[in-house]
Scaffold this motif. Structure first.
Motif, PDB file in Angstrom:
ATOM      1  N   THR A 106     -42.002 -24.748 -12.714  1.00  0.00           N
ATOM      2  CA  THR A 106     -41.085 -24.260 -11.683  1.00  0.00           C
ATOM      3  C   THR A 106     -41.875 -23.854 -10.443  1.00  0.00           C
ATOM      4  O   THR A 106     -42.909 -23.197 -10.551  1.00  0.00           O
ATOM      5  CB  THR A 106     -40.277 -23.044 -12.186  1.00  0.00           C
ATOM      6  OG1 THR A 106     -39.532 -23.425 -13.338  1.00  0.00           O
ATOM      7  CG2 THR A 106     -39.333 -22.529 -11.108  1.00  0.00           C
ATOM      8  N   PHE A 177     -38.475 -31.101  -2.619  1.00  0.00           N
ATOM      9  CA  PHE A 177     -37.490 -31.162  -3.697  1.00  0.00           C
ATOM     10  C   PHE A 177     -37.552 -32.511  -4.419  1.00  0.00           C
ATOM     11  O   PHE A 177     -37.519 -32.571  -5.650  1.00  0.00           O
ATOM     12  CB  PHE A 177     -36.082 -30.937  -3.153  1.00  0.00           C
ATOM     13  CG  PHE A 177     -35.001 -31.321  -4.129  1.00  0.00           C
ATOM     14  CD1 PHE A 177     -34.727 -30.531  -5.227  1.00  0.00           C
ATOM     15  CD2 PHE A 177     -34.283 -32.501  -3.961  1.00  0.00           C
ATOM     16  CE1 PHE A 177     -33.750 -30.897  -6.140  1.00  0.00           C
ATOM     17  CE2 PHE A 177     -33.305 -32.874  -4.862  1.00  0.00           C
ATOM     18  CZ  PHE A 177     -33.038 -32.067  -5.959  1.00  0.00           C
ATOM     19  N   THR A 180     -40.720 -32.626  -6.697  1.00  0.00           N
ATOM     20  CA  THR A 180     -40.621 -31.782  -7.894  1.00  0.00           C
ATOM     21  C   THR A 180     -39.583 -32.339  -8.867  1.00  0.00           C
ATOM     22  O   THR A 180     -39.780 -32.303 -10.081  1.00  0.00           O
ATOM     23  CB  THR A 180     -40.252 -30.336  -7.513  1.00  0.00           C
ATOM     24  OG1 THR A 180     -39.054 -30.337  -6.711  1.00  0.00           O
ATOM     25  CG2 THR A 180     -41.353 -29.673  -6.715  1.00  0.00           C
ATOM     26  N   ASN A 181     -38.498 -32.856  -8.340  1.00  0.00           N
ATOM     27  CA  ASN A 181     -37.447 -33.421  -9.194  1.00  0.00           C
ATOM     28  C   ASN A 181     -37.959 -34.653  -9.936  1.00  0.00           C
ATOM     29  O   ASN A 181     -37.690 -34.832 -11.133  1.00  0.00           O
ATOM     30  CB  ASN A 181     -36.230 -33.780  -8.347  1.00  0.00           C
ATOM     31  CG  ASN A 181     -35.042 -34.197  -9.183  1.00  0.00           C
ATOM     32  OD1 ASN A 181     -34.593 -33.461 -10.056  1.00  0.00           O
ATOM     33  ND2 ASN A 181     -34.526 -35.395  -8.934  1.00  0.00           N
ATOM     34  N   ASN A 182     -38.709 -35.502  -9.236  1.00  0.00           N
ATOM     35  CA  ASN A 182     -39.247 -36.712  -9.870  1.00  0.00           C
ATOM     36  C   ASN A 182     -40.274 -36.390 -10.946  1.00  0.00           C
ATOM     37  O   ASN A 182     -40.436 -37.144 -11.917  1.00  0.00           O
ATOM     38  CB  ASN A 182     -39.868 -37.627  -8.816  1.00  0.00           C
ATOM     39  CG  ASN A 182     -38.827 -38.302  -7.939  1.00  0.00           C
ATOM     40  OD1 ASN A 182     -37.663 -38.408  -8.314  1.00  0.00           O
ATOM     41  ND2 ASN A 182     -39.233 -38.749  -6.760  1.00  0.00           N
ATOM     42  N   THR A 186     -38.694 -27.836 -11.515  1.00  0.00           N
ATOM     43  CA  THR A 186     -37.519 -27.193 -10.921  1.00  0.00           C
ATOM     44  C   THR A 186     -37.935 -26.469  -9.649  1.00  0.00           C
ATOM     45  O   THR A 186     -38.950 -25.771  -9.624  1.00  0.00           O
ATOM     46  CB  THR A 186     -36.884 -26.174 -11.890  1.00  0.00           C
ATOM     47  OG1 THR A 186     -36.482 -26.859 -13.080  1.00  0.00           O
ATOM     48  CG2 THR A 186     -35.679 -25.494 -11.262  1.00  0.00           C
ATOM     49  N   THR A 193     -31.482 -21.983  -8.093  1.00  0.00           N
ATOM     50  CA  THR A 193     -32.032 -23.292  -8.428  1.00  0.00           C
ATOM     51  C   THR A 193     -31.492 -24.340  -7.476  1.00  0.00           C
ATOM     52  O   THR A 193     -30.282 -24.430  -7.246  1.00  0.00           O
ATOM     53  CB  THR A 193     -31.659 -23.681  -9.875  1.00  0.00           C
ATOM     54  OG1 THR A 193     -32.213 -22.709 -10.775  1.00  0.00           O
ATOM     55  CG2 THR A 193     -32.215 -25.050 -10.230  1.00  0.00           C
ATOM     56  N   GLU A 195     -30.529 -27.827  -7.030  1.00  0.00           N
ATOM     57  CA  GLU A 195     -30.185 -28.928  -7.931  1.00  0.00           C
ATOM     58  C   GLU A 195     -30.039 -30.260  -7.209  1.00  0.00           C
ATOM     59  O   GLU A 195     -30.110 -31.316  -7.828  1.00  0.00           O
ATOM     60  CB  GLU A 195     -28.899 -28.600  -8.678  1.00  0.00           C
ATOM     61  CG  GLU A 195     -29.036 -27.368  -9.576  1.00  0.00           C
ATOM     62  CD  GLU A 195     -27.750 -27.021 -10.290  1.00  0.00           C
ATOM     63  OE1 GLU A 195     -26.724 -27.654  -9.965  1.00  0.00           O
ATOM     64  OE2 GLU A 195     -27.774 -26.137 -11.170  1.00  0.00           O
ATOM     65  N   ASN A 196     -29.787 -30.234  -5.915  1.00  0.00           N
ATOM     66  CA  ASN A 196     -29.690 -31.454  -5.121  1.00  0.00           C
ATOM     67  C   ASN A 196     -30.020 -31.120  -3.676  1.00  0.00           C
ATOM     68  O   ASN A 196     -30.203 -29.951  -3.321  1.00  0.00           O
ATOM     69  CB  ASN A 196     -28.296 -32.091  -5.243  1.00  0.00           C
ATOM     70  CG  ASN A 196     -27.193 -31.094  -4.934  1.00  0.00           C
ATOM     71  OD1 ASN A 196     -27.127 -30.534  -3.852  1.00  0.00           O
ATOM     72  ND2 ASN A 196     -26.333 -30.842  -5.913  1.00  0.00           N
ATOM     73  N   GLU A 197     -30.078 -32.152  -2.842  1.00  0.00           N
ATOM     74  CA  GLU A 197     -30.491 -31.932  -1.451  1.00  0.00           C
ATOM     75  C   GLU A 197     -29.464 -31.117  -0.677  1.00  0.00           C
ATOM     76  O   GLU A 197     -29.814 -30.406   0.273  1.00  0.00           O
ATOM     77  CB  GLU A 197     -30.744 -33.284  -0.773  1.00  0.00           C
ATOM     78  CG  GLU A 197     -31.973 -34.006  -1.335  1.00  0.00           C
ATOM     79  CD  GLU A 197     -32.294 -35.274  -0.581  1.00  0.00           C
ATOM     80  OE1 GLU A 197     -32.499 -35.200   0.637  1.00  0.00           O
ATOM     81  OE2 GLU A 197     -32.343 -36.341  -1.220  1.00  0.00           O
TER      82      GLU A 197
END
Length: 206
Positions: A106, A177, A180-182, A186, A193, A195-197
């Motif tokens: 994270t 983002f 880190t997501n790829n 988190t 958190t 969660e999306n752009e």
């Protein structure tokens, strides 16, 4: 004899499994270090000044009177000012505070620096009128400069310049983002958190 052979084979298998486990742990640690380094490098990449530029122009009439003999005599000075100003709004993301939790994969953005607004006015004087008893002085130029900057600050607040700068900021943070997501990490901001752009726009309040 057979028993000794079986015991020997058991020892060999245990050693092999232990070696594989250690090798797996080593690869896992190496991957974690690699991912952490990638994230830190991305933070460095977005840590540049995110700048939006604008140009403003205005015309101001400056007047000042000096009165004498119970206001029976007055000496006025005035000038027409044409102001052209270049304005930049910037975010220095080198000042962004963050925390990387490798164990839980994270990264938490703790704080984002406030925008830096730089105003560079070019002031030209026209139709200058003054007298020897009330000439233009350094105090007048200071007052004019203060008034010009105050007027420009109002124009900037009512313009789209700051909003455009925020959009540029969100665009830079979205790169972090995506990375880190790829990597299966988190991204958080102030306990929220991402969660999306779209969350970057909704949850990052500036």
């Amino acid at each position: 004899m057979l028993k000794k052979i079986l015991v020997g084979l058991g020892i060999v298998v245990c050693i092999a499994l232990l070696f594989k486990f250690c090798q797996f742990r080593k690869d896992d640690d190496s991957t974690l270090d690699y991912n952490t380094n990638l994230i830190q490098q991305q933070i460095v990449n977005v840590g540049k000044l995110v700048v939006t530029e604008g140009h403003f122009a205005e015309v101001i009439t400056y007047k000042n009177q000096q009165k004498y003999l119970m206001n029976m005599l007055s000496f006025e000075k005035k000038a027409l000012l044409v102001v052209n100003a270049d304005v930049t709004v910037a975010y220095d993301l080198h000042q962004m505070k963050y925390d990387i939790d490798e164990k839980n994969k994270t990264i938490t953005i703790i704080s984002i620096p406030k925008e830096e607004i730089k105003i560079s006015p070019d002031i030209k004087f026209y139709d200058v009128e003054q007298s020897k008893l009330n000439p233009f002085t350094g105090d007048d130029y200071n007052k004019i400069n203060k008034q010009v900057r105050a007027n420009l600050a109002k124009k900037i607040a009512n313009s789209s310049l700051k909003k455009n700068a925020q959009n540029r900021l969100i665009s830079e943070l979205s790169k972090l983002f995506i990375l880190t997501n790829n990597l299966g990490w988190t991204l958080k901001y102030e306990g929220n958190t991402i969660e999306n752009e779209n969350d970057l726009t909704q949850k990052i309040k500036l």
